[in-house]
Design a protein around this motif. Structure first.
Motif, PDB file in Angstrom:
ATOM      1  N   ILE A 164       0.661  -0.906  -0.470  1.00  0.00           N
ATOM      2  CA  ILE A 164      -0.232  -0.252   0.116  1.00  0.00           C
ATOM      3  C   ILE A 164       1.048   1.489   0.085  1.00  0.00           C
ATOM      4  O   ILE A 164       1.709   1.559   0.901  1.00  0.00           O
ATOM      5  CB  ILE A 164      -1.163  -0.113   1.179  1.00  0.00           C
ATOM      6  CG1 ILE A 164      -1.987  -0.946   1.166  1.00  0.00           C
ATOM      7  CG2 ILE A 164      -2.109   0.859   1.070  1.00  0.00           C
ATOM      8  CD1 ILE A 164      -2.375  -1.284   2.347  1.00  0.00           C
ATOM      9  N   VAL A 165       0.669   1.979  -1.006  1.00  0.00           N
ATOM     10  CA  VAL A 165       1.310   2.976  -1.598  1.00  0.00           C
ATOM     11  C   VAL A 165       1.378   4.529  -1.111  1.00  0.00           C
ATOM     12  O   VAL A 165       2.388   5.364   0.771  1.00  0.00           O
ATOM     13  CB  VAL A 165       1.615   3.441  -2.978  1.00  0.00           C
ATOM     14  CG1 VAL A 165       2.662   4.831  -3.501  1.00  0.00           C
ATOM     15  CG2 VAL A 165       2.129   2.086  -3.634  1.00  0.00           C
ATOM     16  N   GLU A 166       0.147   4.542  -0.568  1.00  0.00           N
ATOM     17  CA  GLU A 166      -0.213   5.252   0.491  1.00  0.00           C
ATOM     18  C   GLU A 166      -1.966   5.343   0.465  1.00  0.00           C
ATOM     19  O   GLU A 166      -1.982   5.024  -0.725  1.00  0.00           O
ATOM     20  CB  GLU A 166      -0.090   6.931  -0.700  1.00  0.00           C
ATOM     21  CG  GLU A 166      -0.270   7.288  -2.014  1.00  0.00           C
ATOM     22  CD  GLU A 166       0.662   8.684  -1.776  1.00  0.00           C
ATOM     23  OE1 GLU A 166       0.313   9.569  -1.203  1.00  0.00           O
ATOM     24  OE2 GLU A 166       0.057   9.121  -3.645  1.00  0.00           O
ATOM     25  N   GLU A 167      -2.768   6.297   1.091  1.00  0.00           N
ATOM     26  CA  GLU A 167      -3.922   6.988   1.156  1.00  0.00           C
ATOM     27  C   GLU A 167      -4.025   7.673  -0.043  1.00  0.00           C
ATOM     28  O   GLU A 167      -3.876   8.859   0.043  1.00  0.00           O
ATOM     29  CB  GLU A 167      -4.854   6.523   1.904  1.00  0.00           C
ATOM     30  CG  GLU A 167      -6.459   6.700   2.380  1.00  0.00           C
ATOM     31  CD  GLU A 167      -7.264   6.847   3.131  1.00  0.00           C
ATOM     32  OE1 GLU A 167      -7.935   6.992   3.335  1.00  0.00           O
ATOM     33  OE2 GLU A 167      -5.665   6.894   4.509  1.00  0.00           O
ATOM     34  N   VAL A 168      -5.588   7.718  -1.270  1.00  0.00           N
ATOM     35  CA  VAL A 168      -4.793   8.824  -2.129  1.00  0.00           C
ATOM     36  C   VAL A 168      -6.620   9.928  -1.849  1.00  0.00           C
ATOM     37  O   VAL A 168      -7.266   9.705  -1.241  1.00  0.00           O
ATOM     38  CB  VAL A 168      -5.759   8.188  -3.440  1.00  0.00           C
ATOM     39  CG1 VAL A 168      -6.229   9.516  -4.565  1.00  0.00           C
ATOM     40  CG2 VAL A 168      -4.616   7.643  -3.749  1.00  0.00           C
ATOM     41  N   GLU A 169      -6.166  11.773  -1.874  1.00  0.00           N
ATOM     42  CA  GLU A 169      -7.160  12.325  -0.644  1.00  0.00           C
ATOM     43  C   GLU A 169      -7.482  13.217  -2.035  1.00  0.00           C
ATOM     44  O   GLU A 169      -8.285  13.452  -1.573  1.00  0.00           O
ATOM     45  CB  GLU A 169      -6.227  12.948   0.771  1.00  0.00           C
ATOM     46  CG  GLU A 169      -6.134  11.842   1.471  1.00  0.00           C
ATOM     47  CD  GLU A 169      -7.330  11.303   2.508  1.00  0.00           C
ATOM     48  OE1 GLU A 169      -8.363  11.588   1.555  1.00  0.00           O
ATOM     49  OE2 GLU A 169      -6.748  10.861   3.126  1.00  0.00           O
ATOM     50  N   ASP A 170      -6.308  13.418  -2.711  1.00  0.00           N
ATOM     51  CA  ASP A 170      -6.748  14.674  -3.594  1.00  0.00           C
ATOM     52  C   ASP A 170      -7.338  13.850  -4.774  1.00  0.00           C
ATOM     53  O   ASP A 170      -8.008  13.037  -5.429  1.00  0.00           O
ATOM     54  CB  ASP A 170      -5.356  14.733  -4.538  1.00  0.00           C
ATOM     55  CG  ASP A 170      -5.340  15.883  -5.438  1.00  0.00           C
ATOM     56  OD1 ASP A 170      -5.859  16.663  -5.338  1.00  0.00           O
ATOM     57  OD2 ASP A 170      -5.705  15.639  -6.586  1.00  0.00           O
ATOM     58  N   ALA A 171      -8.761  14.483  -5.222  1.00  0.00           N
ATOM     59  CA  ALA A 171     -10.071  14.390  -5.556  1.00  0.00           C
ATOM     60  C   ALA A 171      -9.696  14.065  -6.920  1.00  0.00           C
ATOM     61  O   ALA A 171     -10.313  12.976  -8.123  1.00  0.00           O
ATOM     62  CB  ALA A 171     -11.097  15.842  -5.454  1.00  0.00           C
ATOM     63  N   ASP A 172      -8.662  14.841  -7.580  1.00  0.00           N
ATOM     64  CA  ASP A 172      -8.382  15.230  -9.256  1.00  0.00           C
ATOM     65  C   ASP A 172      -7.540  13.554  -9.010  1.00  0.00           C
ATOM     66  O   ASP A 172      -7.024  12.785 -10.289  1.00  0.00           O
ATOM     67  CB  ASP A 172      -7.244  16.384  -9.393  1.00  0.00           C
ATOM     68  CG  ASP A 172      -7.979  17.525  -9.338  1.00  0.00           C
ATOM     69  OD1 ASP A 172      -8.714  17.259  -9.239  1.00  0.00           O
ATOM     70  OD2 ASP A 172      -7.278  18.595  -9.723  1.00  0.00           O
ATOM     71  N   GLU A 173      -7.149  13.502  -8.303  1.00  0.00           N
ATOM     72  CA  GLU A 173      -6.098  11.976  -8.997  1.00  0.00           C
ATOM     73  C   GLU A 173      -7.250  10.695  -8.298  1.00  0.00           C
ATOM     74  O   GLU A 173      -7.069   9.872  -9.348  1.00  0.00           O
ATOM     75  CB  GLU A 173      -4.492  11.876  -7.475  1.00  0.00           C
ATOM     76  CG  GLU A 173      -3.627  12.520  -7.848  1.00  0.00           C
ATOM     77  CD  GLU A 173      -2.794  11.863  -8.907  1.00  0.00           C
ATOM     78  OE1 GLU A 173      -3.111  10.831  -9.339  1.00  0.00           O
ATOM     79  OE2 GLU A 173      -2.905  13.282  -9.468  1.00  0.00           O
ATOM     80  N   LYS A 174      -7.918  10.757  -7.302  1.00  0.00           N
ATOM     81  CA  LYS A 174      -8.716   9.997  -7.448  1.00  0.00           C
ATOM     82  C   LYS A 174      -9.591   9.750  -8.497  1.00  0.00           C
ATOM     83  O   LYS A 174     -10.047   8.728  -9.456  1.00  0.00           O
ATOM     84  CB  LYS A 174     -10.013  10.534  -5.994  1.00  0.00           C
ATOM     85  CG  LYS A 174      -9.866   9.939  -4.722  1.00  0.00           C
ATOM     86  CD  LYS A 174     -10.289  11.050  -3.766  1.00  0.00           C
ATOM     87  CE  LYS A 174     -10.436  10.180  -1.823  1.00  0.00           C
ATOM     88  NZ  LYS A 174     -11.834  11.203  -1.305  1.00  0.00           N
ATOM     89  N   ALA A 175     -10.215  11.125  -9.498  1.00  0.00           N
ATOM     90  CA  ALA A 175     -10.541  10.710 -10.316  1.00  0.00           C
ATOM     91  C   ALA A 175      -9.997   9.998 -11.919  1.00  0.00           C
ATOM     92  O   ALA A 175     -11.103   9.346 -12.660  1.00  0.00           O
ATOM     93  CB  ALA A 175     -11.006  12.161 -10.882  1.00  0.00           C
ATOM     94  N   LYS A 176      -8.420  10.638 -11.496  1.00  0.00           N
ATOM     95  CA  LYS A 176      -7.632   9.687 -12.952  1.00  0.00           C
ATOM     96  C   LYS A 176      -7.459   8.422 -12.815  1.00  0.00           C
ATOM     97  O   LYS A 176      -7.711   7.481 -13.014  1.00  0.00           O
ATOM     98  CB  LYS A 176      -6.393  10.625 -12.136  1.00  0.00           C
ATOM     99  CG  LYS A 176      -6.402  11.733 -13.737  1.00  0.00           C
ATOM    100  CD  LYS A 176      -4.945  12.585 -13.201  1.00  0.00           C
ATOM    101  CE  LYS A 176      -5.172  13.995 -13.492  1.00  0.00           C
ATOM    102  NZ  LYS A 176      -3.007  14.515 -13.225  1.00  0.00           N
TER     103      LYS A 176
END
Length: 315
Positions: free
Chosen positions: A162-174
């Protein structure tokens, strides 16, 4: 232990069980999957692993994948192992018969005419009557085709980090779009103010300015020609809207100026628009009765000329 104490212990245990990653969380995941029996590489996010295994890397992007836990982006046993863990944790999970059991009835004999001449050899991947399979043998005009998944009946071993938990909305969309479409897309989320017609309690409509959370996607030729996007854009967009709590998705195309298109647009601007024509007509002093009289007079002159020509011919 009293009932009140038992309730407190149960509440503490439930709270502890919710620590760490849970369903609905976005994470960046590195993983490598191999078959248990033969240790054959099935999939990996590591460029180094791919190079060691001699995997063709052209046209592929390696690196951690953004996934949503509980969305079916990875096998359920892997998800179950991730729940409760945190960024930096690793694990190894065996997924039994990841692609289902091997079904002997899915091996069938078909006419070789249903297979392209270029694919009439053992091992070729073919599509017969809309079903994917691979050729086992071809004898005469008959072909033996296995329609099972190539990994049917195989157990897989997943090693992940598990590299990281994704919080950024743009990265979630991508990350969500990458689950559907293998294309590098520019996208961003912003809040737009939009005027809308709304109906009040009395049934009357009025214009109000409302805020809409909007995902903008810059269209590319790869996106426009992607078959999955062409046939499932509504479902894909709706999934992104639901998971990111958006109001809408806008796909926009940018066309640069210059060239003949710009010249034609400029030339068009030199002509008269509808408003200009109407204004010009209004400036002209036209008497409709005079025009009718002139037309009738011209008609009479033409009739007289025609009669004179006829008389001259008879003479």
């Amino acid at each position: 232990m009293s009932d009140e104490q038992e309730a407190e212990v149960a509440e503490e245990e439930e709270t502890e069980s919710q620590d760490g990653l849970q369903e609905g969380d976005f994470i960046s995941l590195d993983y490598t999957a191999r078959t248990v029996e033969d240790d054959d590489l099935v999939d990996t996010t590591s460029a180094d692993v791919a190079e060691e295994e001699g995997v063709e890397a052209e046209g592929r992007e390696f690196g951690p994948r953004t996934i949503v836990l509980g969305a079916g982006h990875i096998f359920e046993p892997v998800e179950e192992d991730i729940y409760g863990k945190e960024a930096g944790d690793e694990g190894t999970v065996t997924v039994e018969q990841a692609f289902g059991e091997y079904d002997n009835e899915q091996v069938r004999t078909v006419s070789a005419d249903k297979i392209s001449e270029d694919d009439r050899y053992p091992g070729a991947r073919v599509n017969v009557d809309g079903q994917q399979g691979h050729v086992e043998t071809i004898i005469g005009g008959r072909a033996r085709v296995d329609f099972n998944h190539p990994l049917a009946g195989e157990d897989l071993e997943y090693e992940y980090e598990i590299v990281e938990e994704v919080e950024d909305a743009d990265e979630k969309a991508k990350g969500l779009f990458s689950m559907y479409i293998d294309a590098d897309l520019d996208m961003w989320i912003q809040t737009d103010e939009v005027e809308e017609e709304v109906e009040d309690e009395e049934g009357e409509t009025e214009t109000e300015t409302v805020e809409k959370e909007t995902l903008y996607i810059e269209a590319t030729p790869q996106l426009s020609m992607n078959q999955q996007w062409m046939f499932q854009k509504q479902q894909i967009a709706q999934d992104v809207i639901d998971r990111l709590d958006l109001d809408r998705v806008i796909v926009q195309e940018t066309i640069e100026g210059g060239g003949m298109g710009g010249m034609m647009g400029g030339m068009g601007g030199m002509g008269m628009g509808d408003a200009d024509i109407e204004e010009a007509l209004e400036d002209v002093d036209v008497d409709e009765d005079e025009i009718v009289e002139e037309l009738e007079a011209e008609g009479e002159d033409e009739d007289e000329a025609a009669a004179e020509d006829a008389d001259a011919t008879e003479e």
